[in-house]
Motif scaffolding. Structure first.
Motif, PDB file in Angstrom:
ATOM      1  N   GLN A 156       0.807  -1.229   0.000  1.00 49.43           N
ATOM      2  CA  GLN A 156       0.000   0.000   0.000  1.00 49.43           C
ATOM      3  C   GLN A 156       0.844   1.285   0.000  1.00 49.43           C
ATOM      4  OE1 GLN A 156      -3.744   0.378   2.541  1.00 49.43           O
ATOM      5  NE2 GLN A 156      -2.403   1.814   3.589  1.00 49.43           N
ATOM      6  N   ASP A 234       4.166   0.506   4.396  1.00 52.40           N
ATOM      7  CA  ASP A 234       2.934  -0.002   5.004  1.00 52.40           C
ATOM      8  C   ASP A 234       2.417  -1.067   4.053  1.00 52.40           C
ATOM      9  OD1 ASP A 234       0.559  -0.653   6.122  1.00 52.40           O
ATOM     10  OD2 ASP A 234      -0.334   1.342   6.020  1.00 52.40           O
ATOM     11  N   GLU A 277       5.066  -1.492   8.497  1.00 52.77           N
ATOM     12  CA  GLU A 277       3.742  -1.468   9.125  1.00 52.77           C
ATOM     13  C   GLU A 277       2.863  -2.584   8.559  1.00 52.77           C
ATOM     14  OE1 GLU A 277       1.998   2.481   8.978  1.00 52.77           O
ATOM     15  OE2 GLU A 277      -0.007   1.597   8.760  1.00 52.77           O
ATOM     16  N   ASP A 278       2.097  -3.180   9.410  1.00 55.33           N
ATOM     17  CA  ASP A 278       1.148  -4.235   9.025  1.00 55.33           C
ATOM     18  C   ASP A 278       1.710  -5.211   7.984  1.00 55.33           C
ATOM     19  OD1 ASP A 278      -0.730  -3.391  10.833  1.00 55.33           O
ATOM     20  OD2 ASP A 278      -2.074  -2.475   9.372  1.00 55.33           O
ATOM     21  N   ASP A 304      -0.836  -1.480  12.889  1.00 53.92           N
ATOM     22  CA  ASP A 304      -1.899  -0.487  12.618  1.00 53.92           C
ATOM     23  C   ASP A 304      -3.244  -1.201  12.705  1.00 53.92           C
ATOM     24  OD1 ASP A 304      -3.672   1.367  11.572  1.00 53.92           O
ATOM     25  OD2 ASP A 304      -2.901   1.260   9.532  1.00 53.92           O
ATOM     26  N   LEU A 327       0.787   2.039  15.717  1.00 51.65           N
ATOM     27  CA  LEU A 327       0.357   3.236  15.004  1.00 51.65           C
ATOM     28  C   LEU A 327      -0.804   3.860  15.775  1.00 51.65           C
ATOM     29  CD1 LEU A 327       1.441   4.481  12.366  1.00 51.65           C
ATOM     30  CD2 LEU A 327      -0.648   3.703  11.259  1.00 51.65           C
ATOM     31  N   LYS A 329      -3.876   6.377  15.662  1.00 50.05           N
ATOM     32  CA  LYS A 329      -4.818   7.156  14.846  1.00 50.05           C
ATOM     33  C   LYS A 329      -6.029   7.428  15.726  1.00 50.05           C
ATOM     34  CE  LYS A 329      -3.880   4.849  10.394  1.00 50.05           C
ATOM     35  NZ  LYS A 329      -4.287   3.673   9.578  1.00 50.05           N
ATOM     36  N   LYS A 380       3.410   9.716  10.340  1.00 49.40           N
ATOM     37  CA  LYS A 380       3.099   9.346   8.960  1.00 49.40           C
ATOM     38  C   LYS A 380       2.010  10.283   8.477  1.00 49.40           C
ATOM     39  CE  LYS A 380       0.776   5.538   7.659  1.00 49.40           C
ATOM     40  NZ  LYS A 380       0.393   4.246   7.062  1.00 49.40           N
TER      41      LYS A 380
HETATM   42 MG   LIG Z   1      -1.676   1.181   7.757  1.00 51.72          MG
END
Ligand SMILES: [Mg+2]
Ligand SMILES: O=C(O)[C@@H](CO)OP(=O)(O)O
Length: 403
Positions: A156, A234, A277-278, A304, A327, A329, A380
């Motif tokens: 991604q 990611d 990430e992930d 995440d 992460l 958020k 990020k």
């Molecule tokens: Mg992510």
């Protein structure tokens, strides 16, 4: 002084052109805060619930606003967020919507800071925040695909990580230079590239070619500017995971969970990745633990979709050694207090907490302050595009103000 006098909610546009919730909080003494909820596309299965904005606004007006106005002080963030949780009554904000909740929570924090005459990062970070500590390094999305751009890479996000930058501003400009250089390299290769949801190039190339291009771009920029620019990923592997077949699917290429772990571990070494990430599915605690065991001494393995800023999921991860970072958020969990709880739990257990935007954003800059307040090693928040540069430019201003 910071008693809430009014809360207004409205629909505004996000960067994808979708409606999102914006909140204004006004205090009795004239303090004012405004904030808007971001929105994900590759959302984790265990995130708090985002309602359609009209529904979220109607429900928050009915249930949350009466509990806040004349009742709660915007300067007492935990009270604000407890009132939001009380008004909602569920674990996942499915009654008033995590989008209404996070917009109000962040707007109240800004109103509280406004009354105190303190910058938001100072209000959130507290008076004992060390002004001399290092600032978050921005992770800049320079090539992207997955759920953020169709017909582009399977991974991604390819994220420039200017780890050697002597200042925030030099880091921000380094990422912009990597983005521009990737654009030039794609052009040289005759690859047409539009941009994805976060402003990264979304070229129709395979992941192997993306690695080549991003490596060349980061090396070139590092040589030009004279400090180390690494990169990270990611993978957003939950989107690649085919649970029925038990494999990760990269188009025609399939990888079993063990092969996926080998693949990522090899990438970490081959490209000296600063951040991953992930790398595995959002339920793959044991796989995360294996990978962290193998490469956690030389890269950040970040959860995440795995943790969704949720202390219970993080606790479970800590118990098995899954990941060495989380992460953060705020809209995944619904309030700033919940996000701070996750940061504190991470820190108490030796994990880093990286602060992040969503793919759907507004010009809201709260996360820049959150990253500084919590001493995040990375933030990020994209590289180009107004909703991304809003945060990056705010970081530059904060760095100036904090010295
Ligand atoms: Mg992510
Ligand atoms: O997966 C992610 O980390 C985010 C932000 O880059 O994407 P989304 O907001 O679509 O979940």
């Amino acid at each position: 002084m910071t008693r809430i006098a009014s809360v207004s909610l409205r629909r505004v546009l996000d960067s994808r052109g979708n409606p999102t919730v914006e909140a204004d909080v006004l205090t009795e003494s004239g303090g004012f805060g405004r904030a808007a909820a971001p929105s994900g596309a590759s959302t984790g299965e265990y995130e708090a619930i985002e309602l359609p904005p009209r529904e979220a606004i109607a429900a928050a007006r009915q249930h949350a606003v009466p509990r806040l106005v004349d009742e709660i002080h915007a300067g007492n963030q935990r009270d604000v967020d407890a009132a939001l949780r009380g008004a909602d009554g569920t674990n996942d904000f499915s009654e008033i919507g995590a989008n209404s909740a996070v917009a109000i929570s962040m707007a109240a924090a800004k109103a509280g800071a406004d009354v105190l005459g303190a910058p938001l990062f100072q209000h959130l970070g507290g008076t004992f925040r060390d002004a001399n500590r290092s600032f978050p390094v921005p992770l800049g999305n320079v090539v992207g695909g997955g759920e953020h751009a169709k017909e582009a890479t399977h991974i991604q996000e390819f994220l420039a990580a200017p780890v050697g930058a002597p200042s925030v501003s030099e880091a921000v400009f380094a990422n912009a230079a990597v983005h521009a250089t990737v654009g030039d390299l794609l052009d040289e290769r005759g690859v047409p590239a539009a941009k994805g949801d976060e402003g990264a190039w979304a070229p129709p190339i395979d992941d192997a070619e993306a690695f080549e291009v991003v490596e060349e771009a980061t090396d070139r920029v590092a040589d030009e500017i004279g400090f180390d620019v690494q990169f990270g990923l990611d993978v957003a592997a939950a989107e690649l995971w085919d649970a029925d077949a038990g494999v990760y699917r990269y188009g025609d290429v399939e990888r079993t969970p063990d092969e996926q772990i080998d693949y990522i571990a090899d990438l970490v070494d081959e490209y000296d990745l600063a951040y991953v990430e992930d790398p595995l599915d959002e339920d793959a605690y044991d796989g995360f633990a294996d990978l962290t065991d193998r490469v956690g001494d030389r890269t950040l393995v970040c959860g995440d979709d795995l943790f969704v800023t949720n202390v219970e999921r993080l606790e479970r991860g800590i118990n098995v050694g899954a990941a060495n970072s989380i992460l953060i958020k705020p809209n995944q969990i619904g309030t700033l207090s919940d996000a701070f709880d996750a940061v504190e739990l991470a820190h108490r257990n030796g994990l880093d907490a990286v602060v992040s935007h969503r793919s759907g954003e507004t010009e809201d800059t709260t996360i820049a302050h959150l990253a500084v307040a919590t001493d995040a090693p990375f933030i990020k928040t994209g590289t180009v595009g107004g909703e991304r540069t809003a945060k990056l430019n705010e970081l530059i201003r904060i760095a100036e103000e904090a010295v």
